[in-house]
Every structure is written in C-alpha cells, then in structure tokens.
Design a protein around this motif. Structure first.
Motif, PDB file in Angstrom:
ATOM      1  N   ARG A  58       6.886  -6.518 -19.405  1.00  0.00           N
ATOM      2  CA  ARG A  58       6.055  -7.703 -19.192  1.00  0.00           C
ATOM      3  C   ARG A  58       6.232  -8.238 -17.773  1.00  0.00           C
ATOM      4  NH1 ARG A  58       7.350 -12.880 -22.765  1.00  0.00           N
ATOM      5  NH2 ARG A  58       9.217 -12.754 -21.478  1.00  0.00           N
ATOM      6  N   SER A  59       7.487  -8.299 -17.317  1.00  0.00           N
ATOM      7  CA  SER A  59       7.746  -8.804 -15.960  1.00  0.00           C
ATOM      8  C   SER A  59       7.170  -7.879 -14.914  1.00  0.00           C
ATOM      9  CB  SER A  59       9.258  -8.956 -15.754  1.00  0.00           C
ATOM     10  OG  SER A  59       9.795  -9.931 -16.616  1.00  0.00           O
ATOM     11  N   ARG A  60       7.294  -6.557 -15.138  1.00  0.00           N
ATOM     12  CA  ARG A  60       6.766  -5.612 -14.154  1.00  0.00           C
ATOM     13  C   ARG A  60       5.244  -5.693 -14.072  1.00  0.00           C
ATOM     14  NH1 ARG A  60      11.212  -2.740 -16.108  1.00  0.00           N
ATOM     15  NH2 ARG A  60      10.005  -1.717 -17.758  1.00  0.00           N
ATOM     16  N   ARG A  61       4.589  -5.947 -15.202  1.00  0.00           N
ATOM     17  CA  ARG A  61       3.135  -6.131 -15.165  1.00  0.00           C
ATOM     18  C   ARG A  61       2.764  -7.375 -14.371  1.00  0.00           C
ATOM     19  NH1 ARG A  61      -0.046  -4.560 -20.665  1.00  0.00           N
ATOM     20  NH2 ARG A  61       0.651  -2.391 -20.835  1.00  0.00           N
ATOM     21  N   ARG A  62       3.548  -8.432 -14.567  1.00  0.00           N
ATOM     22  CA  ARG A  62       3.269  -9.674 -13.856  1.00  0.00           C
ATOM     23  C   ARG A  62       3.455  -9.487 -12.348  1.00  0.00           C
ATOM     24  NH1 ARG A  62       6.832 -13.456 -12.342  1.00  0.00           N
ATOM     25  NH2 ARG A  62       8.443 -12.620 -13.735  1.00  0.00           N
ATOM     26  N   LEU A  63       4.420  -8.633 -11.972  1.00  0.00           N
ATOM     27  CA  LEU A  63       4.729  -8.429 -10.559  1.00  0.00           C
ATOM     28  C   LEU A  63       3.925  -7.297  -9.930  1.00  0.00           C
ATOM     29  CD1 LEU A  63       8.625  -8.784 -10.671  1.00  0.00           C
ATOM     30  CD2 LEU A  63       6.971 -10.470  -9.840  1.00  0.00           C
ATOM     31  N   LEU A  64       3.056  -6.651 -10.712  1.00  0.00           N
ATOM     32  CA  LEU A  64       2.342  -5.484 -10.212  1.00  0.00           C
ATOM     33  C   LEU A  64       1.563  -5.746  -8.922  1.00  0.00           C
ATOM     34  CD1 LEU A  64       1.757  -2.533 -10.712  1.00  0.00           C
ATOM     35  CD2 LEU A  64      -0.164  -3.210 -12.179  1.00  0.00           C
ATOM     36  N   PRO A  65       0.867  -6.877  -8.777  1.00  0.00           N
ATOM     37  CA  PRO A  65       0.172  -7.117  -7.495  1.00  0.00           C
ATOM     38  C   PRO A  65       1.129  -7.145  -6.304  1.00  0.00           C
ATOM     39  CG  PRO A  65      -0.649  -8.595  -9.193  1.00  0.00           C
ATOM     40  CD  PRO A  65       0.558  -7.925  -9.769  1.00  0.00           C
ATOM     41  N   ARG A  68       2.267  -3.583  -5.530  1.00  0.00           N
ATOM     42  CA  ARG A  68       1.217  -2.831  -4.835  1.00  0.00           C
ATOM     43  C   ARG A  68       1.123  -3.238  -3.380  1.00  0.00           C
ATOM     44  NH1 ARG A  68      -3.294  -2.998  -9.714  1.00  0.00           N
ATOM     45  NH2 ARG A  68      -2.526  -1.145 -10.831  1.00  0.00           N
ATOM     46  N   GLU A  69       1.357  -4.519  -3.111  1.00  0.00           N
ATOM     47  CA  GLU A  69       1.358  -4.976  -1.717  1.00  0.00           C
ATOM     48  C   GLU A  69       2.510  -4.337  -0.949  1.00  0.00           C
ATOM     49  OE1 GLU A  69       0.534  -6.784   1.837  1.00  0.00           O
ATOM     50  OE2 GLU A  69      -0.722  -6.507   0.055  1.00  0.00           O
ATOM     51  N   LEU A  70       3.676  -4.231  -1.597  1.00  0.00           N
ATOM     52  CA  LEU A  70       4.818  -3.564  -0.962  1.00  0.00           C
ATOM     53  C   LEU A  70       4.511  -2.087  -0.722  1.00  0.00           C
ATOM     54  CD1 LEU A  70       7.862  -5.090  -2.897  1.00  0.00           C
ATOM     55  CD2 LEU A  70       7.234  -5.506  -0.513  1.00  0.00           C
ATOM     56  N   GLN A  71       3.849  -1.459  -1.682  1.00  0.00           N
ATOM     57  CA  GLN A  71       3.491  -0.056  -1.521  1.00  0.00           C
ATOM     58  C   GLN A  71       2.544   0.141  -0.345  1.00  0.00           C
ATOM     59  OE1 GLN A  71       1.926   0.694  -5.439  1.00  0.00           O
ATOM     60  NE2 GLN A  71       3.905   1.387  -6.252  1.00  0.00           N
ATOM     61  N   ARG A  72       1.617  -0.794  -0.183  1.00  0.00           N
ATOM     62  CA  ARG A  72       0.706  -0.715   0.958  1.00  0.00           C
ATOM     63  C   ARG A  72       1.452  -0.940   2.269  1.00  0.00           C
ATOM     64  NH1 ARG A  72      -1.456  -3.703   4.467  1.00  0.00           N
ATOM     65  NH2 ARG A  72      -0.417  -5.568   3.619  1.00  0.00           N
ATOM     66  N   THR A  85      11.386  -3.121  -3.503  1.00  0.00           N
ATOM     67  CA  THR A  85      10.944  -3.261  -4.892  1.00  0.00           C
ATOM     68  C   THR A  85      12.094  -3.712  -5.779  1.00  0.00           C
ATOM     69  OG1 THR A  85       9.288  -1.515  -4.568  1.00  0.00           O
ATOM     70  CG2 THR A  85       9.864  -2.080  -6.836  1.00  0.00           C
ATOM     71  N   LEU A  86      13.261  -3.104  -5.594  1.00  0.00           N
ATOM     72  CA  LEU A  86      14.430  -3.509  -6.382  1.00  0.00           C
ATOM     73  C   LEU A  86      14.820  -4.948  -6.095  1.00  0.00           C
ATOM     74  CD1 LEU A  86      16.678  -0.313  -6.218  1.00  0.00           C
ATOM     75  CD2 LEU A  86      15.513  -1.249  -8.220  1.00  0.00           C
ATOM     76  N   GLU A  87      14.737  -5.351  -4.844  1.00  0.00           N
ATOM     77  CA  GLU A  87      15.061  -6.733  -4.488  1.00  0.00           C
ATOM     78  C   GLU A  87      14.068  -7.706  -5.121  1.00  0.00           C
ATOM     79  OE1 GLU A  87      15.273  -6.965  -0.259  1.00  0.00           O
ATOM     80  OE2 GLU A  87      17.182  -5.868  -0.123  1.00  0.00           O
ATOM     81  N   LEU A  88      12.804  -7.290  -5.186  1.00  0.00           N
ATOM     82  CA  LEU A  88      11.792  -8.128  -5.830  1.00  0.00           C
ATOM     83  C   LEU A  88      12.114  -8.302  -7.312  1.00  0.00           C
ATOM     84  CD1 LEU A  88       9.029  -9.591  -5.909  1.00  0.00           C
ATOM     85  CD2 LEU A  88       7.985  -7.330  -6.303  1.00  0.00           C
TER      86      LEU A  88
END
Length: 231
Positions: A58-65, A68-72, A85-88
């Motif tokens: 649930r938390s990872r879904r909430r943080l998905l945007p 994705r910004e970090l991935q970009r 990502t781990l720090e987030l």
C-alpha cells in the motif's frame, strides 16, 4: 541432518498427536488432516509478516509517483537510484517485507519434507510413513508410485493433487498486475509448485497445496482490506 533432528521430532509428535485426536472423526484421513492443520497453524503464525507485506505494498503504491520521478532523475545512475529509493521508503516508514513471508515458510516445509523421508525419528521407527491419503502413501513421491501404472489408485491421488495445485497457481498468476516488474516471470512462478510436488513426498505436496491456497485467499483478503483502500 543433525540441525533438523529436534524440529523433525517435534513435528512428528505434533502430527502424530493431531492424527490420533482426529482419528475417531477422520478415520484413515486423520494423518492427512493433521498435516492440513499443521500447515494452517504455520500460516497463522506467519500472518503478521503477510500483513506487513500488504502494508508495504500500500505504501509503495502511494509513493509510486515519487519513485517514478526518481527513476526519471537518476536513469543513468542505477546505484544512486537504489539508494535514493531506499531512503524514500525509510523516510516514509514503508515496510520492505518483500518475499519474507514465503522465505519464512521454507524451514517448516523442509521439516515436513524431512519428516516423511526419515525412516526413524528420535531413535524410533517413523510410523507416519505407513499412513496414506486415500490409496497413496504420505511418505512416497509420484515417481515412486508409478510402478502399478499411471492410472492406478496411488498415482491418481497425485494427479488430483497436481490438478488442484495447477488451479491455485492459475488463480495466483492472474492476480499479478500487468505493470509489475518482471510480471511474466511472476506469473509463471506459481506453477513451479507442481514440479516440486512431483518429486517430494505426498505429505510435503499436501503442505504445498494448503499453503499456496492459503496464500491466494490471504492475498485477496489483505488486498481488499489493506491495499485497495489506499489505491
């Protein structure tokens, strides 16, 4: 294996005790029913890990945007991307249970596997090996019962087990999201239980069936109650 002697002995006493208590009701199916109860007890014990996994999803879904910004932002630096990502996740208090519930089951499955391979337990003959599920010995694998023909009673019990495992695997694979990382592999993995069940004792295959069916129901319930509300 010396390290498994004590757990195997404890599992023997538990399964034999449950089978004895169930015998007046279940008759010849008492030992198989005891294995089912043993497996369900293990899954209840591990339920907190599954809940933590669902909360993490649930938390990872909430943080998905944000992910994705970090991935970009760090597309050219995978190491920095993993660290950020781990720090987030840590900053947001996101549990990283991952595959822990499945891995935590391995010791229990191994104990059940060893229990129905061991001729002796704690220095005494392992009488559980003589018990059956319908016509198939709980201590025998599919290859070992093929001598009488694939359509003889014992192999047919295994074929029924394989069919049930295939049905559970199909349900599980359909619940893998299409956008999940390595979705194709994740959809194939549940079907591996059928291959495993062909080479382990019937008792261990029964453990696999009960455990995978539990997982399918558990995920559906936890997704509805924990994951979906935050989607």
């Amino acid at each position: 294996m010396f390290l498994l002697d004590a757990p195997v002995s404890a599992a023997h006493d538990l399964v034999a005790g449950l089978a004895g208590a169930l015998s007046p009701v279940a008759g010849d199916l008492a030992t198989a029913a005891a294995i089912v109860l043993f497996t369900m007890g293990v899954r209840l014990l591990l339920l907190p890990l599954s809940v933590a996994q669902a909360r993490g999803e649930r938390s990872r879904r909430r943080l998905l945007p944000k992910v994705r910004e970090l991935q970009r932002k760090h597309a050219k630096d995978p190491r920095l991307l993993r660290r950020e990502t781990l720090e987030l996740y840590r900053a947001e208090g996101t549990p990283l249970a991952g595959c822990l519930p499945a891995l935590a089951q391995l010791p229990f499955f191994t104990v059940m596997y060893r229990l129905f391979l061991s001729a002796t337990v704690a220095g005494h003959q392992n009488l559980l090996l003589a018990h059956t599920l319908l016509a198939a010995p709980l201590g025998q694998n599919w290859i070992g019962v093929l001598g009488g023909g694939i359509l003889s009673p014992a192999p047919l019990v295994f074929l029924g087990l394989f069919a049930l495992l295939l049905a559970v695997a199909w349900v599980t694979s359909r619940r893998v999201p299409a956008d999940a990382p390595m979705a194709g592999v994740l959809r194939l993995m549940p079907f591996g239980t059928v291959a495993v069940a062909a080479f382990v004792p019937l008792a261990a295959g029964l453990y696999l069936l009960v455990s995978t069916a539990w997982t399918a129901v558990e995920r559906a319930v936890l997704h509805r109650r924990i994951v979906a509300p935050a989607a």
